[in-house]
Design an enzyme around this catalytic site. Structure first.
Site, short mmCIF file in Angstrom:
data_model
loop_
_atom_site.label_atom_id
_atom_site.label_comp_id
_atom_site.label_asym_id
_atom_site.label_seq_id
_atom_site.Cartn_x
_atom_site.Cartn_y
_atom_site.Cartn_z
N ASN A 1 -11.95 -1.92 -84.02
CA ASN A 1 -11.94 -2.71 -82.80
C ASN A 1 -10.57 -2.55 -82.13
O ASN A 1 -9.57 -3.05 -82.64
CB ASN A 1 -12.20 -4.17 -83.16
N CYS B 1 -10.52 -8.86 -75.67
CA CYS B 1 -11.46 -7.74 -75.83
C CYS B 1 -12.30 -7.50 -74.57
O CYS B 1 -12.86 -6.41 -74.40
CB CYS B 1 -12.36 -7.97 -77.03
N HIS C 1 -18.34 -2.84 -75.95
CA HIS C 1 -17.11 -3.09 -76.70
C HIS C 1 -17.41 -2.81 -78.17
O HIS C 1 -18.44 -3.20 -78.69
CB HIS C 1 -16.68 -4.54 -76.50
O1 UT7 Z 1 -13.61 -8.11 -80.48
C1 UT7 Z 1 -13.48 -9.48 -80.37
C2 UT7 Z 1 -14.66 -10.15 -80.86
N1 UT7 Z 1 -14.72 -10.11 -82.29
C3 UT7 Z 1 -15.84 -9.83 -82.88
O2 UT7 Z 1 -16.79 -9.51 -82.22
C4 UT7 Z 1 -15.91 -9.98 -84.37
C5 UT7 Z 1 -17.14 -10.77 -84.69
N2 UT7 Z 1 -17.34 -10.98 -86.10
C6 UT7 Z 1 -17.62 -10.00 -86.98
O3 UT7 Z 1 -17.61 -8.84 -86.67
C7 UT7 Z 1 -18.03 -10.44 -88.37
O4 UT7 Z 1 -18.17 -11.83 -88.38
C8 UT7 Z 1 -17.04 -10.02 -89.48
C9 UT7 Z 1 -17.12 -8.51 -89.69
C10 UT7 Z 1 -15.65 -10.45 -89.10
C11 UT7 Z 1 -17.43 -10.69 -90.81
O5 UT7 Z 1 -18.77 -10.46 -91.13
P1 UT7 Z 1 -19.73 -11.67 -91.52
O6 UT7 Z 1 -21.00 -11.07 -91.92
O7 UT7 Z 1 -19.75 -12.64 -90.38
O8 UT7 Z 1 -19.04 -12.29 -92.80
P2 UT7 Z 1 -18.41 -13.75 -93.01
O9 UT7 Z 1 -17.20 -13.95 -92.16
O10 UT7 Z 1 -19.48 -14.78 -92.92
O11 UT7 Z 1 -17.92 -13.62 -94.49
C12 UT7 Z 1 -18.84 -13.35 -95.55
C13 UT7 Z 1 -18.03 -13.21 -96.84
C14 UT7 Z 1 -17.04 -14.34 -97.05
O12 UT7 Z 1 -17.05 -14.68 -98.42
P3 UT7 Z 1 -17.81 -16.01 -98.92
O13 UT7 Z 1 -17.13 -17.14 -98.19
O14 UT7 Z 1 -19.24 -15.81 -98.54
O15 UT7 Z 1 -17.55 -16.00 -100.39
C15 UT7 Z 1 -15.72 -13.68 -96.72
O16 UT7 Z 1 -14.65 -14.27 -97.43
O17 UT7 Z 1 -17.28 -11.98 -96.83
C16 UT7 Z 1 -15.93 -12.28 -97.20
N3 UT7 Z 1 -15.05 -11.29 -96.57
C17 UT7 Z 1 -14.74 -10.12 -97.12
N4 UT7 Z 1 -15.09 -9.53 -98.27
C18 UT7 Z 1 -14.61 -8.32 -98.54
C19 UT7 Z 1 -14.43 -11.40 -95.38
N5 UT7 Z 1 -13.70 -10.29 -95.14
C20 UT7 Z 1 -13.88 -9.47 -96.22
C21 UT7 Z 1 -13.40 -8.20 -96.55
N6 UT7 Z 1 -13.80 -7.65 -97.71
N7 UT7 Z 1 -12.57 -7.50 -95.75
#
Ligand code: UT7
Length: 323
Positions: free
Chosen positions: A280, A114, A250
């Protein structure tokens, strides 16, 4: 008087197919509200069957050349940022070179995931400042839809396909921050974090593989490292946040974009945001945002811009340029 690498053209290409968040509700335990709230993404473009990174890159390059009024035969080099080249080799850049009908010059890919476009800009700038090239096409192009695990809701809803391109040309400047062109760059990587975001395939496995990401871990690094690299690049350019007309970040997550802007003490009305429409697109996201920002009438000639990106590696960096 000394050389500056000045943007004289920009363009982009997005594949025709638009996929709204709601479409994922049919196959995954997810919903539009979660995707919007956690990432800011509303829709993304996916390449058609058989449509490749080099084809999208060529379309974006043609748009940038047309915008600049420059013929491909007058380009000295192509630097293409991608992690999803058509083949392991040759580089997607050489495929673009052939498609553009170029019989001279040189072309190569840059792979910094990225952060790839920031790395490519920095390399192109060095080629121009060292006199190795006068006109360089800098392209970011990706087909991340090809490396998605469609059963992994934590990743497959976040990424999209597309391409953006800039034409950089050598011009003389006064060596002050009032010059047009690239004023400063800052690149960083730290391979100790390689397991946070990677593709589980490649030459060592004999498969293309799928993207794997510990999203919340990457998130934790993102805001701090992005604000820090942007600040370093601004210091090197001899400018402050108050001088900046546009942050072009980005486009991974609206919460990262907002958090970084806040840390830089810059209001969101000075940030170009496209994540809602593109998702993204990895190395394509910054040139797409620059091209869309210009088409919207946000970015104008003479504006001072800071771009910043972070991704797999981890690799991150920033570029300060005057449009
Ligand atoms: O471009 C390269 C660099 N990449 C990035 O910059 C991405 C960086 N990360 C992010 O953008 C965020 O971390 C995400 C959007 C990927 C996730 O958001 P988050 O607030 O960090 O959520 P999380 O990963 O801590 O997950 C929270 C909950 C989890 O459930 P539990 O374990 O709390 O029960 C996930 O399983 O959200 C769940 N979850 C979803 N729920 C519904 C993860 N993906 C989904 C989904 N729909 N698509």
């Amino acid at each position: 008087m000394s050389l500056r690498a000045v943007v004289t053209g920009c363009g982009h290409y997005l594949p025709a197919r638009v996929v709204e968040n709601a479409e994922f509700e049919k196959t995954l335990d997810t919903d539009d509200a979660w995707i919007r709230a956690r990432s800011g993404i509303e829709r993304r473009h996916f390449a058609a069957e058989g449509e490749t990174t080099s084809q999208m890159a060529t379309a974006a390059a043609r748009a940038a050349l047309a915008h600049a009024g420059v013929d491909a035969s007058d380009v000295d080099a192509i630097v293409l940022a991608t992690s999803t080249p058509d083949l392991t080799f040759p580089s997607a850049a050489t495929m673009v070179q052939a498609e553009l009908g170029m019989e001279g010059g040189f072309a190569f890919d840059v792979q910094a995931v990225c952060a790839g476009f920031v790395y490519a800009l920095s390399n192109a700038n060095a080629l121009i400042l060292s006199g190795q090239a006068k006109r360089v096409l800098v392209i970011g192009a990706e087909t991340f839809s090809r490396i998605m695990d469609w059963t992994d809701r934590g990743t497959c809803v976040l990424f999209g396909d597309g391409a953006g391109a800039l034409l950089l040309e050598a011009q003389t400047g006064d060596q002050t921050s009032a010059d047009r062109g690239i004023l400063a760059t800052d690149l960083n990587s730290d391979g100790r974090y390689r397991d946070l975001l990677y593709v589980d395939g490649g030459v060592s496995t004999g498969t293309t593989g799928y993207l794997r990401m510990q999203g919340n871990q990457v998130f934790r690094h993102a805001v701090e490292k992005l604000a820090s690299t942007a600040t370093t690049a601004m210091e090197r350019a001899g400018v402050t946040g108050e001088d900046i007309d546009w942050v072009v970040p980005h486009q991974a997550n609206i919460r990262i974009i907002q958090g970084t802007a806040k840390k830089l003490n810059l209001p969101m009305d000075r940030v170009v945001v496209t994540v809602q429409d593109h998702g993204n697109t990895s190395a394509a996201s910054i040139p797409l945002a620059l091209s869309v920002g210009q088409a919207r009438g946000q970015i104008k000639k003479g504006d001072l811009i800071v771009t910043e990106a972070i991704g797999g590696g981890l690799a991150w960096g920033a570029v300060v340029l005057r449009w």
